[in-house]
Scaffold this motif. Structure first.
Motif, PDB file in Angstrom:
ATOM      1  N   ASN A  24       0.831  -1.206   0.000  1.00  0.00           N
ATOM      2  CA  ASN A  24       0.000   0.000   0.000  1.00  0.00           C
ATOM      3  C   ASN A  24       0.865   1.256   0.000  1.00  0.00           C
ATOM      4  OD1 ASN A  24      -2.639   1.386   0.294  1.00  0.00           O
ATOM      5  ND2 ASN A  24      -1.820   1.958   2.307  1.00  0.00           N
ATOM      6  N   ASN A  28       1.011   4.040  -3.033  1.00  0.00           N
ATOM      7  CA  ASN A  28       0.750   5.459  -2.772  1.00  0.00           C
ATOM      8  C   ASN A  28       1.878   6.350  -3.293  1.00  0.00           C
ATOM      9  OD1 ASN A  28      -1.731   5.045  -1.548  1.00  0.00           O
ATOM     10  ND2 ASN A  28      -0.863   4.905   0.524  1.00  0.00           N
ATOM     11  N   TYR A  60      -2.083  -0.927  -9.613  1.00  0.00           N
ATOM     12  CA  TYR A  60      -2.831  -0.390  -8.470  1.00  0.00           C
ATOM     13  C   TYR A  60      -2.714   1.130  -8.363  1.00  0.00           C
ATOM     14  CZ  TYR A  60      -4.387  -4.763  -6.304  1.00  0.00           C
ATOM     15  OH  TYR A  60      -5.037  -5.943  -6.025  1.00  0.00           O
ATOM     16  N   LYS A  64      -5.871   3.767  -8.433  1.00  0.00           N
ATOM     17  CA  LYS A  64      -6.091   4.703  -7.333  1.00  0.00           C
ATOM     18  C   LYS A  64      -6.402   6.110  -7.833  1.00  0.00           C
ATOM     19  CE  LYS A  64      -4.025   5.935  -2.864  1.00  0.00           C
ATOM     20  NZ  LYS A  64      -4.808   5.007  -2.033  1.00  0.00           N
ATOM     21  N   VAL A 168      -8.631  10.751  -5.069  1.00  0.00           N
ATOM     22  CA  VAL A 168      -9.058   9.359  -5.007  1.00  0.00           C
ATOM     23  C   VAL A 168     -10.580   9.270  -5.010  1.00  0.00           C
ATOM     24  CG1 VAL A 168      -8.932   7.218  -3.681  1.00  0.00           C
ATOM     25  CG2 VAL A 168      -6.957   8.754  -3.748  1.00  0.00           C
TER      26      VAL A 168
END
Length: 576
Positions: A24, A28, A60, A64, A168
């Motif tokens: 994660n 990010n 990913y 996002k 987001v």
């Protein structure tokens, strides 16, 4: 429940292991870097690479931010890459750098240079590519040429990872999440694009139908650019959740097997798209030893892999007593192969076959564990939850009769959460595939019984499926027509025991006295298209069987090819 300290992803060949918390954090940081680069919701980012940790990180991070991910086959050559960049309207692309381990698969730098220096055709889409990001290998400022912005991925992740939550929150479940080029029977590849809603729900509902409830370690040797891996592998990692493991960047069965041993894999996803090229066959017996040491209980395979495993187990008199479940999909499955599993691996009493397509999320039907042996062996199961399937007459469009083999045969149509939004920037092809009520017309001939179990009988389209790779004849035909000595050419699929189908080209030369050989034709193709599209067979002919209106009778060509080459037609009763 996701626990941050649990392992989420392992890449053996890169020596990388990430927990959910670490993953994660990495996502990010990359998302922040992409946003700082100027990429926004709705922009398209390509990834042209073999399986790697960076690949799934890019997937990913794009999701996002609402950036659309366009997957690009890592073996694409210049004409194919050029088309993908332009049709996909890709603004930034992730790819291997100089000296990357992936150079054993493709000469990425040379292909890129050829692509960027190619002359723009009059009717082609504009090239809007700006950023070229190296996922590994070396980077030099000398690479920055031609007005493009080159950089290593490390530059993009050198930040605190703080992405404004409003960015987001703006992403909608109905936004396009991914573009995956899929072959058809005519024209260029079509980019099926699917929403976040489709991808997440298909991963969840497929997992439910397959019974993925216990903690799972899933080995994923199939390429991420395929929907099978990108959805049922990568997205399932957090949706189910599962621990995902990749052993290598290309087909190396030994590493796959060793990885299963080390990580105690309970499931494995494999694909028929692994290249059978020079230097790769020597790895063909490595996957199976991992299953033995690892005591794998579940395996997800395609027919080609099933055949490999069965042949190896029989040849070496091995036992796989812990293997209880096998899930098969991706290409037609001869019924005899399905029954052969029971004879060679008697402990594997839970064999199930699934059906789907890139346009369908990718899964549409599968069997449940409690279905009968015959249902699991000889059908592709019943529809997933929240998916509708009907069999219609291809001409009239009326629903066929249930339970009557002769009257029930028709084209399979599907509707539900799993259906694509459409084909990227191609309204005509989208309308051909989706009717006004959003039913997807598969082009597959099928039957359905009173209990909803589906059997795939054949295809209405001409598309060739070689080991799970979709090949449309026209692309190969058009390439052959560019050869200076070729007058006319047609391509058909012919049966093959291992890959399901192989490509056979009928070639009529301009000069009957020409000395050109089959190998020269094949080498010409190798220089211009991906290896799996190259004809295995080349037949030089004086003409073609034609209809009164001048159309080639490809069904006759296929039959005559089988006769000339001494090939036997595959079992007619086969599933996909």
């Amino acid at each position: 429940m996701l626990i941050g300290n649990n392992t989420a992803f392992v890449s053996e060949y890169e020596n990388i292991s990430k927990t959910f918390s670490q993953f994660n954090e990495d996502v990010n940081k990359l998302a922040k870097g992409l946003h700082d680069l100027g990429l926004r919701r709705g922009d398209v980012v390509g990834v042209w690479s073999c399986n790697s940790y960076s690949w799934i990180q890019v997937q990913y991070a794009c999701a996002k931010l609402g950036i659309v991910l366009c997957t690009v086959n890592p073996v694409y050559q210049s004409p194919e890459l050029n088309y993908a960049l332009r049709k996909g309207q890709i603004k930034a692309i992730f790819m291997p750098g100089n000296g990357s381990k992936q150079e054993v698969v493709n000469k990425y730098q040379n292909v890129l240079k050829q692509t960027l220096s190619a002359k723009e055709e009059k009717e082609s889409d504009p090239l809007i590519l700006k950023d070229i990001i190296f996922m590994d290998g070396n980077y030099s400022s000398e690479d920055a040429k031609g007005g493009f912005n080159y950089m290593p991925i490390t530059n993009l992740v050198a930040n605190n990872g703080n992405v404004d939550q409003s960015i987001v929150d703006d992403v909608s479940p109905d936004d396009p999440a991914i573009i995956m080029f899929t072959s058809g029977t005519t024209g260029k590849p079509k980019g099926a694009y699917l929403s976040h809603f489709t991808l997440v729900n298909n991963a969840l509902l497929t997992g439910t139908q397959f019974g993925f409830s216990d903690p799972i370690t899933m080995l994923i040797p199939l390429p991420f650019f395929h929907s099978f891996a990108a959805v049922l592998g990568n997205i399932s990692m957090t949706a189910v959740p599962i621990k995902s493991v990749i052993a290598n960047l290309k087909y190396d069965v030994k590493l796959i097997v060793e990885s299963m041993i080390k990580h105690s894999a309970t499931h494995i996803i494999v694909t028929p798209t692994m290249p059978q090229t020079a230097g790769i066959e020597k790895y063909a017996d490595r996957r199976r030893t991992s299953m033995i040491k690892h005591s794998a209980t579940h395996i997800i395979v395609t027919p080609t892999m099933v055949i490999d495993i069965l042949n190896f187990v029989e040849k070496n008199s091995l036992k796989l007593p812990a293997l209880r479940s096998m899930l098969i999909g991706g290409a037609p499955v001869p019924v005899e192969v399905a029954h052969h599993i029971q004879r060679v691996i008697p402990s594997c009493d839970d064999v199930r076959i699934g059906y789907g397509a890139t346009e369908l999320g990718p899964c549409t039907t599968s069997c449940h564990k409690n279905d009968t042996f015959e249902q699991r062996m000889e059908t592709v199961g019943s529809p997933l939850d929240l998916v509708e399937v009907k069999i219609v007459d291809p001409v009239s469009g009326y629903i066929t009769k249930i339970g009557e083999q002769e009257g029930n045969l028709g084209e399979l149509l599907s509707r539900g959460h799993n259906v694509m939004i459409g084909y990227w920037r191609d309204e005509i092809k989208t309308k051909e595939a989706l009717d006004e009520h959003k039913w997807y017309k598969s082009g597959d001939l099928a039957t359905m019984d009173e209990k909803g179990f589906v059997k795939i009988i054949g295809r209405t389209k001409e598309m060739i499926i070689r080991g799970g790779e979709n090949i449309y004849p026209r692309e190969v035909e058009e390439l052959l027509h560019t050869h200076p000595e070729v007058f006319d050419a047609y391509v058909v699929g012919v049966p093959d025991e291992r890959t399901g189908e192989e490509v056979c080209a009928w070639v009529q030369l301009k000069n009957k006295d020409s000395k050109i050989t089959e190998e020269e034709i094949r080498n010409f193709c190798k220089d211009n298209i991906s290896y799996f599209k190259v004809p295995r067979y080349v037949l030089f002919v004086d003409g073609f069987p034609m209809t009164p209106t001048g159309k080639a009778k490809k069904f006759i060509m296929r039959d005559e090819s089988c006769e000339k080459l001494g090939l036997k037609e595959n079992n007619k009763k086969c599933q996909q």
